[in-house]
Scaffold this motif. Structure first.
Motif, PDB file in Angstrom:
ATOM      1  N   GLU A 533     -98.986  33.220  18.155  1.00 17.31           N
ATOM      2  CA  GLU A 533     -99.467  32.027  18.856  1.00 17.31           C
ATOM      3  C   GLU A 533     -99.977  32.349  20.259  1.00 17.31           C
ATOM      4  O   GLU A 533    -100.554  31.489  20.921  1.00 17.31           O
ATOM      5  CB  GLU A 533     -98.344  30.991  18.935  1.00 17.31           C
ATOM      6  CG  GLU A 533     -97.899  30.487  17.563  1.00 17.31           C
ATOM      7  CD  GLU A 533     -96.777  29.462  17.669  1.00 17.31           C
ATOM      8  OE1 GLU A 533     -96.351  29.200  18.815  1.00 17.31           O
ATOM      9  OE2 GLU A 533     -96.359  28.941  16.626  1.00 17.31           O
ATOM     10  N   SER A 534     -99.765  33.567  20.710  1.00 19.96           N
ATOM     11  CA  SER A 534    -100.179  33.954  22.064  1.00 19.96           C
ATOM     12  C   SER A 534    -101.385  34.887  22.000  1.00 19.96           C
ATOM     13  O   SER A 534    -101.375  35.889  21.272  1.00 19.96           O
ATOM     14  CB  SER A 534     -99.018  34.652  22.781  1.00 19.96           C
ATOM     15  OG  SER A 534     -99.463  35.265  23.972  1.00 19.96           O
ATOM     16  N   GLY A 535    -102.420  34.535  22.769  1.00 21.12           N
ATOM     17  CA  GLY A 535    -103.601  35.394  22.827  1.00 21.12           C
ATOM     18  C   GLY A 535    -103.287  36.751  23.418  1.00 21.12           C
ATOM     19  O   GLY A 535    -103.795  37.780  22.961  1.00 21.12           O
ATOM     20  N   GLY A 536    -102.437  36.762  24.444  1.00 19.08           N
ATOM     21  CA  GLY A 536    -102.055  38.030  25.064  1.00 19.08           C
ATOM     22  C   GLY A 536    -101.296  38.919  24.104  1.00 19.08           C
ATOM     23  O   GLY A 536    -101.484  40.144  24.083  1.00 19.08           O
ATOM     24  N   ALA A 537    -100.436  38.299  23.287  1.00 18.12           N
ATOM     25  CA  ALA A 537     -99.670  39.074  22.310  1.00 18.12           C
ATOM     26  C   ALA A 537    -100.589  39.670  21.252  1.00 18.12           C
ATOM     27  O   ALA A 537    -100.420  40.823  20.841  1.00 18.12           O
ATOM     28  CB  ALA A 537     -98.614  38.192  21.655  1.00 18.12           C
ATOM     29  N   MET A 538    -101.588  38.887  20.819  1.00 18.86           N
ATOM     30  CA  MET A 538    -102.530  39.400  19.820  1.00 18.86           C
ATOM     31  C   MET A 538    -103.351  40.554  20.391  1.00 18.86           C
ATOM     32  O   MET A 538    -103.602  41.554  19.706  1.00 18.86           O
ATOM     33  CB  MET A 538    -103.458  38.272  19.352  1.00 18.86           C
ATOM     34  CG  MET A 538    -102.752  37.191  18.546  1.00 18.86           C
ATOM     35  SD  MET A 538    -101.953  37.826  17.049  1.00 18.86           S
ATOM     36  CE  MET A 538    -103.378  38.393  16.128  1.00 18.86           C
ATOM     37  N   ALA A 539    -103.767  40.389  21.652  1.00 15.99           N
ATOM     38  CA  ALA A 539    -104.515  41.478  22.298  1.00 15.99           C
ATOM     39  C   ALA A 539    -103.642  42.725  22.409  1.00 15.99           C
ATOM     40  O   ALA A 539    -104.118  43.853  22.214  1.00 15.99           O
ATOM     41  CB  ALA A 539    -104.995  41.036  23.677  1.00 15.99           C
ATOM     42  N   MET A 540    -102.369  42.516  22.700  1.00 14.42           N
ATOM     43  CA  MET A 540    -101.436  43.636  22.828  1.00 14.42           C
ATOM     44  C   MET A 540    -101.283  44.390  21.509  1.00 14.42           C
ATOM     45  O   MET A 540    -101.389  45.618  21.457  1.00 14.42           O
ATOM     46  CB  MET A 540    -100.077  43.124  23.307  1.00 14.42           C
ATOM     47  CG  MET A 540     -98.905  44.090  23.103  1.00 14.42           C
ATOM     48  SD  MET A 540     -99.070  45.628  24.024  1.00 14.42           S
ATOM     49  CE  MET A 540     -98.738  45.035  25.676  1.00 14.42           C
ATOM     50  N   ILE A 541    -101.077  43.658  20.424  1.00 15.88           N
ATOM     51  CA  ILE A 541    -100.799  44.345  19.158  1.00 15.88           C
ATOM     52  C   ILE A 541    -102.061  44.990  18.580  1.00 15.88           C
ATOM     53  O   ILE A 541    -102.010  46.090  18.013  1.00 15.88           O
ATOM     54  CB  ILE A 541    -100.149  43.385  18.135  1.00 15.88           C
ATOM     55  CG1 ILE A 541     -99.491  44.207  17.018  1.00 15.88           C
ATOM     56  CG2 ILE A 541    -101.152  42.383  17.568  1.00 15.88           C
ATOM     57  CD1 ILE A 541     -98.510  43.441  16.181  1.00 15.88           C
ATOM     58  N   ILE A 542    -103.203  44.327  18.749  1.00 13.54           N
ATOM     59  CA  ILE A 542    -104.450  44.922  18.235  1.00 13.54           C
ATOM     60  C   ILE A 542    -104.846  46.131  19.081  1.00 13.54           C
ATOM     61  O   ILE A 542    -105.125  47.218  18.560  1.00 13.54           O
ATOM     62  CB  ILE A 542    -105.584  43.873  18.222  1.00 13.54           C
ATOM     63  CG1 ILE A 542    -105.270  42.773  17.197  1.00 13.54           C
ATOM     64  CG2 ILE A 542    -106.922  44.538  17.886  1.00 13.54           C
ATOM     65  CD1 ILE A 542    -106.223  41.592  17.246  1.00 13.54           C
ATOM     66  N   GLY A 543    -104.850  45.938  20.398  1.00 14.44           N
ATOM     67  CA  GLY A 543    -105.205  47.049  21.291  1.00 14.44           C
ATOM     68  C   GLY A 543    -104.218  48.191  21.201  1.00 14.44           C
ATOM     69  O   GLY A 543    -104.604  49.365  21.213  1.00 14.44           O
ATOM     70  N   GLY A 544    -102.933  47.850  21.098  1.00 17.92           N
ATOM     71  CA  GLY A 544    -101.910  48.891  21.000  1.00 17.92           C
ATOM     72  C   GLY A 544    -102.053  49.722  19.744  1.00 17.92           C
ATOM     73  O   GLY A 544    -101.971  50.955  19.783  1.00 17.92           O
ATOM     74  N   ASN A 545    -102.294  49.058  18.622  1.00 18.62           N
ATOM     75  CA  ASN A 545    -102.455  49.793  17.364  1.00 18.62           C
ATOM     76  C   ASN A 545    -103.712  50.660  17.369  1.00 18.62           C
ATOM     77  O   ASN A 545    -103.687  51.801  16.898  1.00 18.62           O
ATOM     78  CB  ASN A 545    -102.495  48.816  16.184  1.00 18.62           C
ATOM     79  CG  ASN A 545    -101.115  48.466  15.666  1.00 18.62           C
ATOM     80  OD1 ASN A 545    -100.550  49.160  14.834  1.00 18.62           O
ATOM     81  ND2 ASN A 545    -100.549  47.382  16.190  1.00 18.62           N
ATOM     82  N   LEU A 546    -104.799  50.116  17.915  1.00 24.59           N
ATOM     83  CA  LEU A 546    -106.028  50.911  17.992  1.00 24.59           C
ATOM     84  C   LEU A 546    -105.835  52.125  18.900  1.00 24.59           C
ATOM     85  O   LEU A 546    -106.281  53.238  18.588  1.00 24.59           O
ATOM     86  CB  LEU A 546    -107.186  50.046  18.500  1.00 24.59           C
ATOM     87  CG  LEU A 546    -107.720  48.995  17.522  1.00 24.59           C
ATOM     88  CD1 LEU A 546    -108.784  48.139  18.195  1.00 24.59           C
ATOM     89  CD2 LEU A 546    -108.295  49.656  16.275  1.00 24.59           C
ATOM     90  N   GLY A 547    -105.171  51.896  20.031  1.00 25.34           N
ATOM     91  CA  GLY A 547    -104.917  53.004  20.955  1.00 25.34           C
ATOM     92  C   GLY A 547    -104.047  54.080  20.334  1.00 25.34           C
ATOM     93  O   GLY A 547    -104.329  55.283  20.459  1.00 25.34           O
TER      94      GLY A 547
END
Length: 597
Positions: A533-547
């Motif tokens: 439900e959090s945009g920041g959390a989604m950015a974190m998990i997508i960016g983190g996995n890609l990184g």
């Protein structure tokens, strides 16, 4: 399409680009020169053309002005301040008879008469303005040409490369078809063929005169090329073998070994089903869309990703989450589910909780794989030495080296089995099983027994290697070795080397632990930030996995490569042969069919 119709336009654009670049360089150089005297608003076209007077403009270092005036006493010199305080312009007016003297003096101060090229206004300020406008105009033209070239590259790249490849094939074939002795209607093709293709070769060339003979000339034997004849899957890994040189005649091809161990190494270090599938997809994209070497590397990436996905099942993780608790898989893996029969495989090498037991288990697996890899390399070295006739070296160095290594590894396993009671491992109180050893030898292989056997093996191996080294030193004094150095090398060098090489494979488990820890950190951060439900959390998990995928994927590739190139190849591989080259080279952009007339 004919070659000229495709090539003419790009060739013309490339020529225009080169001319434009040269013109920009010329105008830029002129602009930099005029930068100094652009304030002068005088016409210098008539300088040097007067009949009775010598008149010229010079640019000098300001600090030299006083010295120049003293050296040219009696000569009219007008000084002009320029934009740069370090430089000044001087207008020299003298009698024609004094011209040589003026030029000689000013040359001694590294100053020559200033001239503006023909075709430019002879007023410095106007010439500078024109140079600026020309540079701007040419820069715009250069950008336009680059844009056109980019469009043509995208549109005609494949056609041009196909023409280039055809031309190269024609050149190579014509060079191969030598005409001996200046004959007009005969050509000779000479080369090597694989022995297993002799009958096929004779059948294919029966309409011509063909001769096949065994190679007996020692000099010719040294020129025999090597044909890597691997299955399609194994062929993917030839790029790694080729980086170390083509195997020599009689030398085993390491590619099948790489094809076996590379997926295991990469999969274990990058074990995550989600990341593995994504990596496999990217590799398949390169495989399908790429050409030549890029396509081969794409297949290597795809295989690595598939191995990571399979290992991810063993680790029980996808994107750092437990597979058996993920929605799509939970029902399939539980009792009564379609995949329940194989559910025992999920998480068999789990490191999700990072417990001590999990860490020890994964390190055991890592060391076991390392032992297999190293023993294989050492065995190949023994085989090579025996083939080359170096039996004494094999018996007194290579074989004892492998038994020394085995003894040290077994002692390490005994230490693990005794719960790290290293000082008392040999005591009969330690009746525990020895990791891996007991599995292969049976229940009698307890810590105290195996420890004693291993210690005796290590001592015997060291003694044999010392004796062999001393014998070699006496036989080959030119090597500069002496008994003391041999003993030190064996006693310290070889034993430490065995430990170091084995421990090096611990990186397999360590990289898996790092991968799991990074994913655990990202997933915990995702949860703490509010989840889906959090945009920041989604950015974190997508960016983190890609990184993690990019960084870890590259690091794991480097580590896999290192284990092969440094730990495996250096033990036995020589390489350096010439690759077998077909008359018809491997084609990327064309498909040729060789027809008989």
């Amino acid at each position: 399409k004919e070659a000229p119709s495709i090539i003419d336009e790009p060739a013309k654009l490339l020529e225009d680009a080169a001319n434009t670049r040269a013109a920009i360089d010329e105008y830029t150089s002129l602009k930099e020169t005029l930068e100094i005297i652009k304030k002068l608003n005088m016409d210098i076209s008539g300088f040097g053309l007067m009949k009775y007077f010598f008149t010229n403009l010079f640019v000098i270092d300001t600090v030299n002005y006083e010295e120049i005036t003293r050296s040219l006493e009696g000569v009219t010199i007008n000084k002009y301040d320029l934009g740069s305080k370090e430089k000044s312009a001087i207008l020299v007016i003298a009698d024609n008879n004094d011209s040589d003297k003026v030029l000689k003096v000013l040359r001694s101060f590294n100053s020559n008469s200033f001239k503006i090229p023909e075709g430019f206004p002879q007023v410095p300020s106007e010439a500078y303005a024109l140079a600026e406008s020309k540079i701007k105009e040419l820069t715009e033209k250069q950008a336009s040409i680059k844009k056109q070239l980019a469009g043509l590259t995208k549109k005609s790249r494949r056609d041009i490369l196909a023409i280039h490849e055809k031309a190269m094939v024609a050149k190579d074939v014509l060079e191969t078809l030598r005409k001996p002795g200046g004959t007009k209607n005969f050509a000779v093709i000479q080369g090597f063929i694989p022995a297993k293709m002799e009958s096929k070769f004779k059948d294919s060339t029966k309409q011509w005169t063909s001769v096949v003979e065994d190679i007996v000339d020692p000099k010719l034997k040294e020129q025999i090329p090597t044909l890597l004849d691997n299955k399609k899957f194994v062929r993917t890994f030839e790029v790694i073998t080729k980086s170390q040189g083509i195997p020599k005649a009689g030398e085993p091809d390491p590619t099948p070994m790489i094809a076996l161990m590379w997926p295991i190494f990469y999969g274990l270090m990058f074990a995550d089903m989600g990341h593995g599938l994504l990596l496999m997809g990217m590799g398949l994209l390169f495989k399908v869309k790429g050409q030549g070497e890029l396509s081969r590397w794409g297949m290597l990436i795809a295989i690595s990703g598939a191995a990571a996905a399979i290992a991810g099942v063993g680790a029980g993780e996808a994107f750092g989450y437990h597979l058996d608790h993920m929605g799509p898989f939970e029902g399939l893996l539980e009792e009564g589910g379609a995949l329940h029969s194989v559910s025992f495989l999920v998480g068999i090498l789990s490191v999700a909780e990072l417990t001590f037991e999990q860490v020890i288990n994964i390190l055991k697996v890592s060391l076991f794989l390392g032992i297999v890899h190293l023993v294989w390399a050492m065995t190949l070295r023994i085989i090579r030495l025996m083939k080359e006739g170096h039996k004494m070296v094999a018996y007194t160095e290579a074989i004892p080296n492998i038994t020394l290594y085995g003894g040290i590894v077994v002692i390490m396993m005994c230490a693990i089995g005794s719960q790290y009671d290293v000082m008392n491992m040999y005591s009969k109180v330690h009746t525990e099983s020895v990791p891996w050893v007991t599995i292969f030898l049976g229940e009698w292989a307890q810590v105290w027994i195996i420890t004693r056997i291993a210690v005796v093996t290590v001592i015997a191996s060291v003694v044999i290697m010392m004796i062999g080294g001393i014998m070699h030193a006496k036989k080959h004094p030119e090597d500069g070795a002496d008994p003391a150095s041999v003993i030190m090398e064996v006693f310290l060098g070889k034993t430490v080397e065995c430990l170091a090489h084995t421990i090096s494979y611990a990186r397999l488990g360590i990289m898996l632990l790092v991968h799991a820890a990074l994913l655990l950190t990202v997933n915990n951060a995702f949860t703490s930030l509010g989840g889906v439900e959090s945009g920041g959390a989604m950015a974190m998990i997508i960016g983190g996995n890609l990184g993690i995928m990019m960084i870890e994927g590259l690091i794991v590739y480097i580590q896999s490569l290192r284990l092969h190139l440094y730990e495996f190849f250096t033990k036995w591989y020589t390489g350096g042969s010439q690759p077998f080259r077909q008359i018809r080279p491997e084609l990327i952009y064309n498909q040729f069919v060789w027809k008989r007339k």
